[in-house]
Design a protein around this motif. Sequence first.
Motif, PDB file in Angstrom:
ATOM      1  N   TYR A 123       0.850  -1.195   0.000  1.00 17.05           N
ATOM      2  CA  TYR A 123       0.000   0.000   0.000  1.00 17.05           C
ATOM      3  C   TYR A 123       0.886   1.245   0.000  1.00 17.05           C
ATOM      4  O   TYR A 123       2.108   1.146   0.133  1.00 17.05           O
ATOM      5  CB  TYR A 123      -0.948  -0.009   1.205  1.00 17.05           C
ATOM      6  CG  TYR A 123      -0.256   0.045   2.552  1.00 17.05           C
ATOM      7  CD1 TYR A 123       0.391  -1.080   3.076  1.00 17.05           C
ATOM      8  CD2 TYR A 123      -0.213   1.214   3.298  1.00 17.05           C
ATOM      9  CE1 TYR A 123       1.035  -1.032   4.301  1.00 17.05           C
ATOM     10  CE2 TYR A 123       0.426   1.275   4.535  1.00 17.05           C
ATOM     11  CZ  TYR A 123       1.049   0.146   5.026  1.00 17.05           C
ATOM     12  OH  TYR A 123       1.696   0.199   6.232  1.00 17.05           O
ATOM     13  N   LYS A 174      -4.942  -5.901   7.801  1.00 14.37           N
ATOM     14  CA  LYS A 174      -3.615  -6.460   8.054  1.00 14.37           C
ATOM     15  C   LYS A 174      -3.643  -7.877   8.625  1.00 14.37           C
ATOM     16  O   LYS A 174      -2.743  -8.667   8.384  1.00 14.37           O
ATOM     17  CB  LYS A 174      -2.776  -5.520   8.935  1.00 14.37           C
ATOM     18  CG  LYS A 174      -3.291  -5.312  10.334  1.00 14.37           C
ATOM     19  CD  LYS A 174      -2.413  -4.320  11.076  1.00 14.37           C
ATOM     20  CE  LYS A 174      -2.869  -4.125  12.519  1.00 14.37           C
ATOM     21  NZ  LYS A 174      -4.272  -3.683  12.651  1.00 14.37           N
ATOM     22  N   LEU A 179       2.658  -9.591   6.237  1.00 11.41           N
ATOM     23  CA  LEU A 179       3.507  -8.415   6.155  1.00 11.41           C
ATOM     24  C   LEU A 179       2.810  -7.373   5.281  1.00 11.41           C
ATOM     25  O   LEU A 179       2.398  -7.685   4.170  1.00 11.41           O
ATOM     26  CB  LEU A 179       4.795  -8.876   5.458  1.00 11.41           C
ATOM     27  CG  LEU A 179       6.005  -8.016   5.543  1.00 11.41           C
ATOM     28  CD1 LEU A 179       6.428  -7.856   6.986  1.00 11.41           C
ATOM     29  CD2 LEU A 179       7.126  -8.675   4.749  1.00 11.41           C
ATOM     30  N   CYS A 180       2.667  -6.156   5.815  1.00 14.07           N
ATOM     31  CA  CYS A 180       2.067  -5.078   5.018  1.00 14.07           C
ATOM     32  C   CYS A 180       3.145  -4.027   4.791  1.00 14.07           C
ATOM     33  O   CYS A 180       3.775  -3.557   5.748  1.00 14.07           O
ATOM     34  CB  CYS A 180       0.877  -4.470   5.751  1.00 14.07           C
ATOM     35  SG  CYS A 180      -0.422  -5.666   6.093  1.00 14.07           S
ATOM     36  N   LEU A 181       3.354  -3.664   3.541  1.00 12.09           N
ATOM     37  CA  LEU A 181       4.477  -2.804   3.171  1.00 12.09           C
ATOM     38  C   LEU A 181       3.986  -1.497   2.581  1.00 12.09           C
ATOM     39  O   LEU A 181       3.294  -1.493   1.556  1.00 12.09           O
ATOM     40  CB  LEU A 181       5.320  -3.525   2.108  1.00 12.09           C
ATOM     41  CG  LEU A 181       5.890  -4.885   2.488  1.00 12.09           C
ATOM     42  CD1 LEU A 181       6.123  -5.728   1.235  1.00 12.09           C
ATOM     43  CD2 LEU A 181       7.191  -4.699   3.232  1.00 12.09           C
ATOM     44  N   ASN A 182       4.388  -0.407   3.196  1.00 13.46           N
ATOM     45  CA  ASN A 182       4.061   0.925   2.700  1.00 13.46           C
ATOM     46  C   ASN A 182       5.201   1.359   1.769  1.00 13.46           C
ATOM     47  O   ASN A 182       6.351   1.490   2.211  1.00 13.46           O
ATOM     48  CB  ASN A 182       3.946   1.867   3.903  1.00 13.46           C
ATOM     49  CG  ASN A 182       3.462   3.243   3.535  1.00 13.46           C
ATOM     50  OD1 ASN A 182       3.579   3.670   2.393  1.00 13.46           O
ATOM     51  ND2 ASN A 182       2.923   3.949   4.512  1.00 13.46           N
TER      52      ASN A 182
ATOM     53  N   ARG B 119       8.570   3.390  10.961  1.00  9.53           N
ATOM     54  CA  ARG B 119       7.421   3.157  11.857  1.00  9.53           C
ATOM     55  C   ARG B 119       6.875   1.740  11.694  1.00  9.53           C
ATOM     56  O   ARG B 119       6.290   1.411  10.680  1.00  9.53           O
ATOM     57  CB  ARG B 119       6.304   4.169  11.543  1.00  9.53           C
ATOM     58  CG  ARG B 119       6.736   5.636  11.652  1.00  9.53           C
ATOM     59  CD  ARG B 119       5.753   6.532  10.911  1.00  9.53           C
ATOM     60  NE  ARG B 119       5.673   6.179   9.505  1.00  9.53           N
ATOM     61  CZ  ARG B 119       4.712   6.590   8.674  1.00  9.53           C
ATOM     62  NH1 ARG B 119       3.738   7.359   9.122  1.00  9.53           N
ATOM     63  NH2 ARG B 119       4.709   6.229   7.411  1.00  9.53           N
ATOM     64  N   PHE B 121       4.459  -1.523  13.051  1.00 11.54           N
ATOM     65  CA  PHE B 121       3.343  -1.955  13.900  1.00 11.54           C
ATOM     66  C   PHE B 121       3.370  -3.481  13.939  1.00 11.54           C
ATOM     67  O   PHE B 121       3.432  -4.139  12.902  1.00 11.54           O
ATOM     68  CB  PHE B 121       1.985  -1.464  13.384  1.00 11.54           C
ATOM     69  CG  PHE B 121       0.885  -1.732  14.378  1.00 11.54           C
ATOM     70  CD1 PHE B 121       0.654  -0.840  15.413  1.00 11.54           C
ATOM     71  CD2 PHE B 121       0.124  -2.892  14.310  1.00 11.54           C
ATOM     72  CE1 PHE B 121      -0.327  -1.094  16.363  1.00 11.54           C
ATOM     73  CE2 PHE B 121      -0.868  -3.157  15.255  1.00 11.54           C
ATOM     74  CZ  PHE B 121      -1.096  -2.251  16.281  1.00 11.54           C
ATOM     75  N   LYS B 174      -2.934   0.499   9.090  1.00 10.74           N
ATOM     76  CA  LYS B 174      -1.644   0.326   8.399  1.00 10.74           C
ATOM     77  C   LYS B 174      -1.121   1.604   7.751  1.00 10.74           C
ATOM     78  O   LYS B 174       0.074   1.807   7.654  1.00 10.74           O
ATOM     79  CB  LYS B 174      -1.704  -0.822   7.384  1.00 10.74           C
ATOM     80  CG  LYS B 174      -2.660  -0.622   6.236  1.00 10.74           C
ATOM     81  CD  LYS B 174      -2.683  -1.863   5.337  1.00 10.74           C
ATOM     82  CE  LYS B 174      -3.597  -1.656   4.142  1.00 10.74           C
ATOM     83  NZ  LYS B 174      -4.982  -1.277   4.464  1.00 10.74           N
ATOM     84  N   GLU B 175      -2.031   2.484   7.325  1.00  8.71           N
ATOM     85  CA  GLU B 175      -1.625   3.732   6.676  1.00  8.71           C
ATOM     86  C   GLU B 175      -0.735   4.605   7.581  1.00  8.71           C
ATOM     87  O   GLU B 175      -0.004   5.457   7.078  1.00  8.71           O
ATOM     88  CB  GLU B 175      -2.848   4.528   6.232  1.00  8.71           C
ATOM     89  CG  GLU B 175      -3.496   4.020   4.935  1.00  8.71           C
ATOM     90  CD  GLU B 175      -4.232   2.687   5.064  1.00  8.71           C
ATOM     91  OE1 GLU B 175      -4.488   2.253   6.231  1.00  8.71           O
ATOM     92  OE2 GLU B 175      -4.552   2.070   4.036  1.00  8.71           O
ATOM     93  N   TYR B 177       1.742   3.533   9.362  1.00  3.16           N
ATOM     94  CA  TYR B 177       3.025   2.869   9.594  1.00  3.16           C
ATOM     95  C   TYR B 177       3.713   2.549   8.260  1.00  3.16           C
ATOM     96  O   TYR B 177       3.068   2.517   7.218  1.00  3.16           O
ATOM     97  CB  TYR B 177       2.804   1.568  10.395  1.00  3.16           C
ATOM     98  CG  TYR B 177       1.994   1.819  11.647  1.00  3.16           C
ATOM     99  CD1 TYR B 177       2.606   2.230  12.832  1.00  3.16           C
ATOM    100  CD2 TYR B 177       0.605   1.715  11.635  1.00  3.16           C
ATOM    101  CE1 TYR B 177       1.857   2.513  13.975  1.00  3.16           C
ATOM    102  CE2 TYR B 177      -0.156   2.000  12.772  1.00  3.16           C
ATOM    103  CZ  TYR B 177       0.486   2.392  13.928  1.00  3.16           C
ATOM    104  OH  TYR B 177      -0.253   2.684  15.052  1.00  3.16           O
ATOM    105  N   ASP B 178       5.017   2.300   8.327  1.00  2.08           N
ATOM    106  CA  ASP B 178       5.755   1.923   7.126  1.00  2.08           C
ATOM    107  C   ASP B 178       5.712   0.419   6.894  1.00  2.08           C
ATOM    108  O   ASP B 178       5.825  -0.040   5.752  1.00  2.08           O
ATOM    109  CB  ASP B 178       7.222   2.365   7.253  1.00  2.08           C
ATOM    110  CG  ASP B 178       7.322   3.865   7.385  1.00  2.08           C
ATOM    111  OD1 ASP B 178       6.842   4.563   6.470  1.00  2.08           O
ATOM    112  OD2 ASP B 178       7.838   4.349   8.413  1.00  2.08           O
ATOM    113  N   LEU B 179       5.550  -0.311   7.991  1.00  2.76           N
ATOM    114  CA  LEU B 179       5.664  -1.760   7.920  1.00  2.76           C
ATOM    115  C   LEU B 179       4.832  -2.371   9.041  1.00  2.76           C
ATOM    116  O   LEU B 179       4.992  -1.998  10.207  1.00  2.76           O
ATOM    117  CB  LEU B 179       7.147  -2.094   8.169  1.00  2.76           C
ATOM    118  CG  LEU B 179       7.659  -3.439   7.793  1.00  2.76           C
ATOM    119  CD1 LEU B 179       7.506  -3.665   6.294  1.00  2.76           C
ATOM    120  CD2 LEU B 179       9.125  -3.528   8.181  1.00  2.76           C
TER     121      LEU B 179
END
Lengths: 202, 202
Positions: A123, A174, A179-182, B119, B121, B174-175, B177-179
């Motif tokens: 995202y 999530k 794993l969620c990656l910005n 950042r 989470f 999630k928005e 945080y970076d990960l």
Amino acid sequence: MNRIITIGRQFGSGGRELGLRLAQNLGVAYYDREVITEIVKRTQLSEAYVQQVVEHRPNPLYPITIGQSFPLLLDPTWEMNRSIYREQTNVIVEMAEKSDCVIVGRCADDILKEHHPLRLFVYAEMEHRLRRTRKHATSEEQLNDKQLQKKILDMDRNRAQYYRLYTGKEWGEKENYDLCLNTSQVELVTLADWVAQLAKDW
Amino acid sequence: MNRIITIGRQFGSGGRELGLRLAQNLGVAYYDREVITEIVKRTQLSEAYVQQVVEHRPNPLYPITIGQSFPLLLDPTWEMNRSIYREQTNVIVEMAEKSDCVIVGRCADDILKEHHPLRLFVYAEMEHRLRRTRKHATSEEQLNDKQLQKKILDMDRNRAQYYRLYTGKEWGEKENYDLCLNTSQVELVTLADWVAQLAKDW
């Protein structure tokens, strides 16, 4: 069991490019539109039709969870959509059983849950997604920021609705991923190198 | 600018242990309860009181966003809470400016946004969190699964409410945080090694 990585992604977040780089990096197969090509081959349906069903919003008149109501079961469009989804499931399972691979989208995280994939969700901030989408747009697609943002949000809504319809879960939540990656603050090439490292230890 | 890693975490997800391992791995400072100790030193308030304000749910009678209404401004408890938060802000900024560090909880991701921290989470499935919390519980805390799950969800709710009150954002979304890392399927030691690698390239 093969090493499988699935990637859910917001439109314009760079999830597809990350998947490609990751597959190159690991030297494994990469599947995205290849899933559609394979369904077309097996069903003899037109590519445009399959793509419409697989990538676009399901008919909004249908209930959001798969009901067993009488009219729904008799609806030929819904039956066709379901049979395409069944074919998609077969294609994805076969791909996962053939070799290590990266699969982008198409509910693969849920379809392959027994294969314990590394489930990524990619995202980014809207500003980043606008910039990225604009960079990849063809010259005919010169939308202003407001129009482009609407298109991005529409695409996300379609993906969310499709995912919810077939998996019963929330797209992008999530808890459904490892794993969620910005991608807003980091280069995709850096991120791909790094996820490749994790995937080896997973 | 120093390399800063902030960690938000669901109760029982292993976020604290991940932070400790990460700090050891990178050879940088680690701050968690040290923030409270420092506030106590500066304010002369009791540790129990500061901890209550910083770690527990704010008075639920207060509106969820910081309003400017007349009665709120005159409320001495709310004023005290705000002054403790201001002190916490000072302490955290000073820590971040002193050296590279890992800071767990306490809205550090928001407080330090100008310092561009990485950042994180950390979250996990409830089954995993129950097991983890049980392993770390003292013998007096032998709750059954239902009681323990309630305790875990209460702790999360407190953290979410505190975060929302002071940052105006949603905790765990999630928005922000970076990960986001799901610790259910992977050893914390593996994850720490791996996040340390990314932090070096961030």
